[in-house]
Write a protein that holds these residues in place. Structure first.
Motif, short mmCIF file in Angstrom:
data_model
loop_
_atom_site.label_atom_id
_atom_site.label_comp_id
_atom_site.label_asym_id
_atom_site.label_seq_id
_atom_site.Cartn_x
_atom_site.Cartn_y
_atom_site.Cartn_z
N PRO A 19 21.64 -30.30 -6.46
CA PRO A 19 20.44 -30.96 -7.01
C PRO A 19 20.69 -31.58 -8.38
CG PRO A 19 20.15 -28.58 -6.96
CD PRO A 19 21.42 -28.87 -6.24
N HIS A 20 21.55 -30.95 -9.17
CA HIS A 20 21.86 -31.48 -10.49
C HIS A 20 22.61 -32.80 -10.36
CE1 HIS A 20 21.12 -27.21 -11.20
NE2 HIS A 20 20.77 -27.56 -12.42
N PHE A 26 20.85 -40.45 -9.35
CA PHE A 26 19.76 -41.29 -8.87
C PHE A 26 18.55 -41.43 -9.79
CE2 PHE A 26 21.81 -39.93 -4.83
CZ PHE A 26 22.25 -41.19 -4.45
N THR A 27 18.53 -40.79 -10.93
CA THR A 27 17.33 -40.86 -11.78
C THR A 27 17.63 -41.58 -13.09
OG1 THR A 27 17.76 -38.76 -12.85
CG2 THR A 27 16.44 -38.70 -10.84
N LYS A 28 16.56 -42.01 -13.74
CA LYS A 28 16.70 -42.67 -15.04
C LYS A 28 17.25 -41.68 -16.08
CE LYS A 28 14.04 -45.02 -18.58
NZ LYS A 28 12.70 -45.35 -19.06
N GLY A 29 16.76 -40.45 -16.05
CA GLY A 29 17.27 -39.43 -16.97
C GLY A 29 18.75 -39.15 -16.73
N GLY A 30 19.15 -39.20 -15.46
CA GLY A 30 20.56 -39.00 -15.13
C GLY A 30 21.42 -40.12 -15.68
N LYS A 31 20.92 -41.36 -15.64
CA LYS A 31 21.67 -42.49 -16.20
C LYS A 31 21.82 -42.34 -17.71
CE LYS A 31 21.86 -44.62 -12.24
NZ LYS A 31 23.00 -44.43 -11.39
N LEU A 32 20.76 -41.88 -18.38
CA LEU A 32 20.86 -41.63 -19.82
C LEU A 32 21.86 -40.51 -20.11
CD1 LEU A 32 17.13 -41.90 -20.90
CD2 LEU A 32 18.98 -43.45 -21.50
N PHE A 63 20.76 -32.08 -20.63
CA PHE A 63 20.57 -32.58 -19.27
C PHE A 63 19.15 -32.30 -18.79
CE2 PHE A 63 20.78 -31.81 -14.63
CZ PHE A 63 21.12 -33.10 -14.22
N TYR A 64 18.66 -31.08 -18.95
CA TYR A 64 17.31 -30.74 -18.52
C TYR A 64 16.26 -31.53 -19.31
CZ TYR A 64 19.16 -26.91 -15.73
OH TYR A 64 19.84 -26.17 -14.80
N HIS A 65 16.52 -31.76 -20.59
CA HIS A 65 15.59 -32.57 -21.39
C HIS A 65 15.51 -33.99 -20.84
CE1 HIS A 65 13.32 -33.75 -24.93
NE2 HIS A 65 14.07 -34.85 -24.97
N ARG A 66 16.66 -34.56 -20.49
CA ARG A 66 16.69 -35.90 -19.92
C ARG A 66 15.99 -35.95 -18.55
NH1 ARG A 66 17.88 -39.40 -23.92
NH2 ARG A 66 20.01 -39.27 -24.66
N MET A 67 16.15 -34.90 -17.74
CA MET A 67 15.60 -34.89 -16.39
C MET A 67 14.10 -34.59 -16.38
SD MET A 67 18.12 -35.77 -14.66
CE MET A 67 17.41 -35.59 -13.06
N GLY A 68 13.59 -33.92 -17.39
CA GLY A 68 12.16 -33.62 -17.45
C GLY A 68 11.87 -32.17 -17.13
N TRP A 69 10.69 -31.72 -17.52
CA TRP A 69 10.36 -30.30 -17.39
C TRP A 69 10.19 -29.87 -15.93
CZ3 TRP A 69 5.91 -28.48 -15.18
CH2 TRP A 69 4.88 -29.39 -15.01
N LYS A 70 9.76 -30.78 -15.05
CA LYS A 70 9.60 -30.40 -13.65
C LYS A 70 10.95 -30.08 -13.02
CE LYS A 70 5.43 -33.09 -12.93
NZ LYS A 70 4.81 -34.24 -12.29
N PHE A 71 11.93 -30.92 -13.28
CA PHE A 71 13.28 -30.67 -12.77
C PHE A 71 13.83 -29.37 -13.34
CE2 PHE A 71 17.86 -30.95 -12.70
CZ PHE A 71 18.12 -31.51 -11.46
#
Length: 186
Positions: A19-20, A26-32, A63-71
């Protein structure tokens, strides 16, 4: 024998990393985060991602900050974050470079691009609500520095080790001391 142990290790890590890695791709946070990884270690391929997420807990926090609190809420049980490194709800610009950031608290209104931070750094308010600093682009904060209050740190600023910054810092300067004073124009 060693080949078998390595294969088992990568298999077990791979299951926890699925999942990580999907979020990373595939996510915007992942690209950052790919840009963060590239600025931190010079590469952002699959093996680098797995190694850094497995071995460096403070990188997981970013990484978790970039992905968001739900992730983070759904998948942090697989790879726990570092409890001595705190990133509060703020906007962080591109290419954040964290270097062994244990005992670090980052609680600014916003942090600009190309941010570099070492360990034992405190960025936050001065005891009053909504008095967090705004940090500009290309800011380096070295070990033990404290940046507190409703202040603005300009662009291209170096905050030296153990400095206490309680006033605005202009662009293109280096500050040091307690309280921090401009020691050099850049």
């Amino acid at each position: 024998m060693i080949f078998c142990i390595n294969k088992i290790f990568y298999y077990v890590c791979g299951i926890r990393m699925i999942p990580h890695y999907l979020g990373y791709i595939f996510t915007k946070g992942g690209k950052l985060f790919q840009e963060d990884l590239l600025s931190t270690c010079g590469r952002n391929d699959f093996y680098t991602f797995v190694f850094w997420l497995q071995s460096r807990r403070y990188i997981r926090n970013l990484f978790y900050h970039r992905m968001g609190w739900k992730f983070q809420f759904m998948f942090e049980w697989m790879l726990p974050s570092d409890k001595s490194f705190h990133l509060y709800n703020m906007q962080i610009g591109r290419r954040c470079h964290l270097e062994h950031s244990q005992n670090t608290f980052l609680n600014a209104k916003s942090i600009g691009d190309d941010f570099y931070c070492l360990h034992n750094v405190t960025v936050g308010n001065n005891g009053k609500k909504h008095t967090n600093p705004i940090i500009g682009n290309k800011v380096c904060i070295f070990t033990g520095a404290i940046v507190a209050g409703d202040i603005k740190i300009g662009n291209n600023v170096i905050i030296c080790a153990n400095a206490v910054v309680r006033e605005d810092v202009p662009d293109n300067t280096m500050v040091a001391g307690v309280p921090a004073k401009v020691v050099k124009k850049l």
